[in-house]
Structure formats: structure tokens, C-alpha cells
Design a protein around this motif. Structure first.
Motif, short mmCIF file in Angstrom:
data_model
loop_
_atom_site.label_atom_id
_atom_site.label_comp_id
_atom_site.label_asym_id
_atom_site.label_seq_id
_atom_site.Cartn_x
_atom_site.Cartn_y
_atom_site.Cartn_z
N THR A 1 0.83 -1.22 0.00
CA THR A 1 0.00 0.00 0.00
C THR A 1 0.86 1.26 0.00
O THR A 1 0.50 2.26 -0.64
CB THR A 1 -0.94 0.01 1.22
N TYR B 1 2.13 1.90 -3.50
CA TYR B 1 1.00 2.33 -4.32
C TYR B 1 0.67 3.79 -4.00
O TYR B 1 0.46 4.61 -4.90
CB TYR B 1 -0.19 1.41 -4.06
N PHE B 2 0.65 4.14 -2.71
CA PHE B 2 0.37 5.51 -2.27
C PHE B 2 1.42 6.47 -2.81
O PHE B 2 1.09 7.54 -3.33
CB PHE B 2 0.35 5.53 -0.72
N ALA C 1 -4.59 10.19 -3.05
CA ALA C 1 -3.75 9.00 -3.04
C ALA C 1 -4.20 8.02 -1.96
O ALA C 1 -4.24 6.80 -2.17
CB ALA C 1 -2.29 9.38 -2.83
N ARG C 2 -4.58 8.53 -0.77
CA ARG C 2 -5.04 7.68 0.33
C ARG C 2 -6.35 6.99 -0.05
O ARG C 2 -6.50 5.78 0.14
CB ARG C 2 -5.22 8.51 1.60
N GLN D 1 -7.55 6.42 -3.07
CA GLN D 1 -7.28 5.46 -4.15
C GLN D 1 -6.61 4.21 -3.59
O GLN D 1 -6.95 3.09 -3.96
CB GLN D 1 -6.42 6.11 -5.23
N THR D 2 -5.67 4.36 -2.67
CA THR D 2 -4.95 3.22 -2.07
C THR D 2 -5.91 2.37 -1.25
O THR D 2 -5.88 1.13 -1.31
CB THR D 2 -3.79 3.73 -1.19
N GLU D 3 -6.80 3.00 -0.47
CA GLU D 3 -7.78 2.24 0.33
C GLU D 3 -8.74 1.48 -0.57
O GLU D 3 -9.07 0.31 -0.30
CB GLU D 3 -8.55 3.18 1.25
N MET E 1 -8.09 0.40 -3.59
CA MET E 1 -7.35 -0.71 -4.18
C MET E 1 -7.14 -1.82 -3.15
O MET E 1 -7.24 -3.01 -3.47
CB MET E 1 -6.02 -0.22 -4.72
N GLN E 2 -6.87 -1.44 -1.90
CA GLN E 2 -6.67 -2.43 -0.85
C GLN E 2 -7.97 -3.22 -0.63
O GLN E 2 -7.94 -4.44 -0.47
CB GLN E 2 -6.22 -1.76 0.44
#
Length: 147
Positions: free
Chosen positions: A8, A11-12, A25-26, A28-30, A32-33
Motif C-alpha cells: 500500500t 501504491y500511495f 492517493a489515500r 485510491q490506495t484504500e 485498491m486495498q
């Protein structure tokens, strides 16, 4: 269990380096997670199903008969059929023997009746002779009929 690794932080950082705000970014990362975790759950479910299917297939395979097993069963069936034919032959012979015994029993019964009749004739004859002898002795002793 097969785990999918997802970095993560990397990715971030890629989103940050591309010019996204930290908040974008946070998020989008969450997202994707969450997606990776959902895929991981699906993979685990499918893997479990495949393992269960493999277990069933293996159990079914173990129960399958080989050509040798089938030949053994056929030989056993043929032997049983021969045994049955032999038993049927023995049964027919026994039935014939029973009929012969029944005939002999009938003949013996008939012979017994004939012997009984002959004995009865002898008893009647002896009885008549005794009666005649006794009657004659009494008639002579008491001088009946002029003896």
C-alpha cells in the motif's frame, strides 16, 4: 492458502509522485486495498471449492473399478452360475430320489396291508378251527348229537 501481497505504501507513493493530493492517493490506495482483499477472498473461496472437488474426485476415483476388478467379478459370476447349475442338478436328483422313496413307501404300505389281510385270514381260520375243536370236544364230552 495463496496470499496476494499488496504494498500500500508503494501504491500511495506512486499516486503522490504522479501529482495526486495526499487525500486522493489515500482514497485510491484504500479502494485498491479493499479490491485486493475482495479478490483474495474470492481466490480463497475458489481454492477451497477446488480442493473439495479434488477430494471428491479422488474418493470417486478410488471407488472406480479397474478392468482387472471387472474381470474378477465376471469370473466370480461365472463360478456362481456353475455352482447354481450344479445345485439345480443336485435338486433334480434329490427330487427323483424323493419320488423313488415315495414309491417304495407306497409299495411297503401295500405289502403291509397284504400281510395284515393274510394274518386276518389265519386268525379267522385258527379261530374257526379252535371253535370247531372245542365244540367237538364239548359235544363228545356231553354226548351231544349222539357222540
Amino acid at each position: 492458502m495463496n496470499a496476494i501481497s499488496f504494498d500500500t505504501l508503494a501504491y500511495f507513493d506512486k499516486f503522490k509522485d504522479a501529482g495526486f493530493t495526499e487525500e486522493q492517493a489515500r482514497v485510491q490506495t484504500e479502494a485498491m486495498q479493499d479490491w485486493v482483499e475482495a479478490v483474495q477472498e474470492q481466490v480463497s473461496s475458489i481454492t477451497g471449492q477446488m480442493e473439495a472437488r479434488e477430494d471428491r474426485d479422488e474418493a470417486a476415483y478410488k471407488e472406480l473399478a479397474t478392468k482387472g476388478d471387472i474381470l474378477d467379478v465376471r469370473r466370480d459370476i461365472e463360478e456362481c452360475q456353475k455352482d447354481i447349475k450344479g445345485c439345480q442338478k443336485d435338486i433334480k436328483e434329490c427330487q427323483k430320489d424323493i419320488k423313488d422313496c415315495q414309491k417304495e413307501i407306497q409299495e411297503i404300505r401295500l405289502e403291509i396291508k397284504n400281510v395284515e389281510l393274510r394274518l386276518l385270514k389265519w386268525q379267522i381260520g385258527i379261530g374257526a378251527a379252535l371253535f370247531t375243536s372245542i365244540f367237538t370236544a364239548l359235544a363228545k364230552g356231553f354226548h351231544w348229537f349222539g357222540f
